[in-house]
Design a protein around this motif. Structure first.
Motif, PDB file in Angstrom:
ATOM      1  N   PRO A   1     -23.457  52.521  93.354  1.00  0.00           N
ATOM      2  CA  PRO A   1     -24.393  51.553  92.777  1.00  0.00           C
ATOM      3  C   PRO A   1     -24.354  51.480  91.253  1.00  0.00           C
ATOM      4  O   PRO A   1     -24.396  50.397  90.684  1.00  0.00           O
ATOM      5  CB  PRO A   1     -25.758  52.035  93.262  1.00  0.00           C
ATOM      6  CG  PRO A   1     -25.482  52.857  94.465  1.00  0.00           C
ATOM      7  CD  PRO A   1     -24.136  53.466  94.234  1.00  0.00           C
TER       8      PRO A   1
ATOM      9  N   GLN B   1     -25.649  49.617  98.935  1.00  0.00           N
ATOM     10  CA  GLN B   1     -24.235  49.970  98.795  1.00  0.00           C
ATOM     11  C   GLN B   1     -23.747  50.839  99.956  1.00  0.00           C
ATOM     12  O   GLN B   1     -22.594  50.732 100.375  1.00  0.00           O
ATOM     13  CB  GLN B   1     -23.985  50.661  97.458  1.00  0.00           C
ATOM     14  CG  GLN B   1     -24.096  49.705  96.278  1.00  0.00           C
ATOM     15  CD  GLN B   1     -23.167  48.509  96.426  1.00  0.00           C
ATOM     16  OE1 GLN B   1     -23.595  47.413  96.745  1.00  0.00           O
ATOM     17  NE2 GLN B   1     -21.890  48.718  96.200  1.00  0.00           N
TER      18      GLN B   1
ATOM     19  N   GLN C   1     -31.013  50.356  95.918  1.00  0.00           N
ATOM     20  CA  GLN C   1     -29.634  50.064  95.515  1.00  0.00           C
ATOM     21  C   GLN C   1     -28.641  50.941  96.280  1.00  0.00           C
ATOM     22  O   GLN C   1     -27.586  50.476  96.707  1.00  0.00           O
ATOM     23  CB  GLN C   1     -29.460  50.273  94.001  1.00  0.00           C
ATOM     24  CG  GLN C   1     -30.249  49.300  93.162  1.00  0.00           C
ATOM     25  CD  GLN C   1     -29.825  47.869  93.421  1.00  0.00           C
ATOM     26  OE1 GLN C   1     -28.651  47.546  93.397  1.00  0.00           O
ATOM     27  NE2 GLN C   1     -30.790  47.011  93.680  1.00  0.00           N
TER      28      GLN C   1
END
Length: 129
Positions: free
Chosen positions: A61, A89, A85
């Motif tokens: 990320p 990912q 995040q």
């Protein structure tokens, strides 16, 4: 992915991120600007460290983010944002490493379908490693 152990590490990371996100999101709704306590921060940092080891290259990320600073406690909302995040990912990495064969989804290990069943990908596109 290179091994079954890597698939297992990914599945563990997904579960840990989801659990942390659920718990810390609740804290963030009640008190978004309160700092996370050191015990919880230590757990968050361990999960992020595992994520950083697993998510390499374009899947990581933030290239320059290693962990939260224990001496400068982050807010609940900061932690929630970072975990979100990592979740995104991690799902992108998982989705890029599954394939559809024999009417089911399987993890790809060493460039071939493994015998480890997987969920359908949720992220479409992207390059395979």
């Amino acid at each position: 992915m290179k091994s079954i152990e890597e698939v297992e590490a990914l599945e563990k990371l997904i579960g840990q991120l989801e659990g942390l996100h659920t718990e810390i999101s609740q804290l963030a709704r009640k008190a978004p600007n309160d700092g996370l306590n050191k015990f919880k921060l230590n757990l968050v940092n361990k999960v992020i460290a595992n994520g950083n080891r697993l998510l390499q290259g374009r899947y990581r990320p933030f290239d320059d983010f290693e962990q939260f600073d224990e001496d400068n406690l982050p807010t609940n909302s900061d932690v929630t944002m970072i975990i979100a995040q990592y979740m995104e990912q991690t799902e992108r990495f998982r989705s890029d490493n599954v394939t559809h064969e024999r009417s089911r989804w399987w993890y790809v290990v060493n460039n071939a379908a493994s015998n480890l069943s997987a969920r359908m990908p949720t992220t479409v596109g992207g390059e395979k490693k």
